[in-house]
Design a protein around this motif. Structure first.
Motif, PDB file in Angstrom:
ATOM      1  N   THR A 104       0.698  -1.214   0.132  1.00  0.00           N
ATOM      2  CA  THR A 104       0.220  -0.522   0.418  1.00  0.00           C
ATOM      3  C   THR A 104       1.180   0.817  -0.083  1.00  0.00           C
ATOM      4  N   VAL A 118      -0.195   1.927  -4.066  1.00  0.00           N
ATOM      5  CA  VAL A 118      -0.815   2.325  -4.106  1.00  0.00           C
ATOM      6  C   VAL A 118      -1.373   3.779  -3.753  1.00  0.00           C
ATOM      7  N   ALA A 158       0.545   6.082  -6.175  1.00  0.00           N
ATOM      8  CA  ALA A 158      -1.164   6.123  -7.963  1.00  0.00           C
ATOM      9  C   ALA A 158      -1.456   7.229  -7.328  1.00  0.00           C
ATOM     10  N   ILE A 159      -1.902   6.699  -5.573  1.00  0.00           N
ATOM     11  CA  ILE A 159      -2.531   8.746  -6.254  1.00  0.00           C
ATOM     12  C   ILE A 159      -2.476   9.463  -6.022  1.00  0.00           C
TER      13      ILE A 159
END
Length: 142
Positions: A126, A130, A133-134
């Motif tokens: 994460t 993740v 990327a966010i």
């Protein structure tokens, strides 16, 4: 001597003592029946030391059998009380319970350890994939 041999030797000594068989002759018979030369040599050496009058507790301690601090004291007290067989049986039971407890503890810790490892892996994924990327998506939106 290795751990499994120590356990078997202690159990056999307990059986011999409970049966009233002299330990020295019992060790010689066990040495004749065992299939491994090194073990047979060790058993004969123990029998020789017992025949020479050495204390059973000292013989067991020097071979690495029953080396827990309480074990040698228990063996000595069993010899003094004239009931070393009962003491050896109890030591075997304690060793068996210790192994079972260790096995149960390992089994009890396996599942939480697996979950913790998976959680750390998920957290690393994460944080490493993740979240960047966010963050990039929000940066590109501006």
């Amino acid at each position: 001597m290795n751990g499994s041999l120590d356990k078997r030797l202690l159990e056999q000594l307990a059986e011999l003592a409970v049966a009233g068989v002299p330990l020295e002759s019992g060790l010689r018979v066990a040495a004749d029946e065992v299939g491994r030369p090194r073990v047979a040599r060790d058993l004969r050496a123990m029998a020789d030391r017992l025949r020479a009058g050495e204390d059973l507790a000292e013989v067991l301690i020097s071979t690495g059998t029953g080396t827990a601090p309480f074990a040698s004291a228990a063996i000595r007290s069993g010899i003094a009380a004239g009931d070393v067989g009962c003491v050896l049986v109890e030591l075997c039971e304690l060793e068996r319970e210790r192994r079972n407890l260790r096995r149960r503890l390992a089994a009890s810790l396996a599942y939480p350890l697996l979950l913790t490892t998976l959680l750390v892996g998920l957290l690393a994924f994460t944080c490493g994939v993740v979240v960047p990327a966010i963050r990039d998506a929000y940066t590109d939106a501006d």
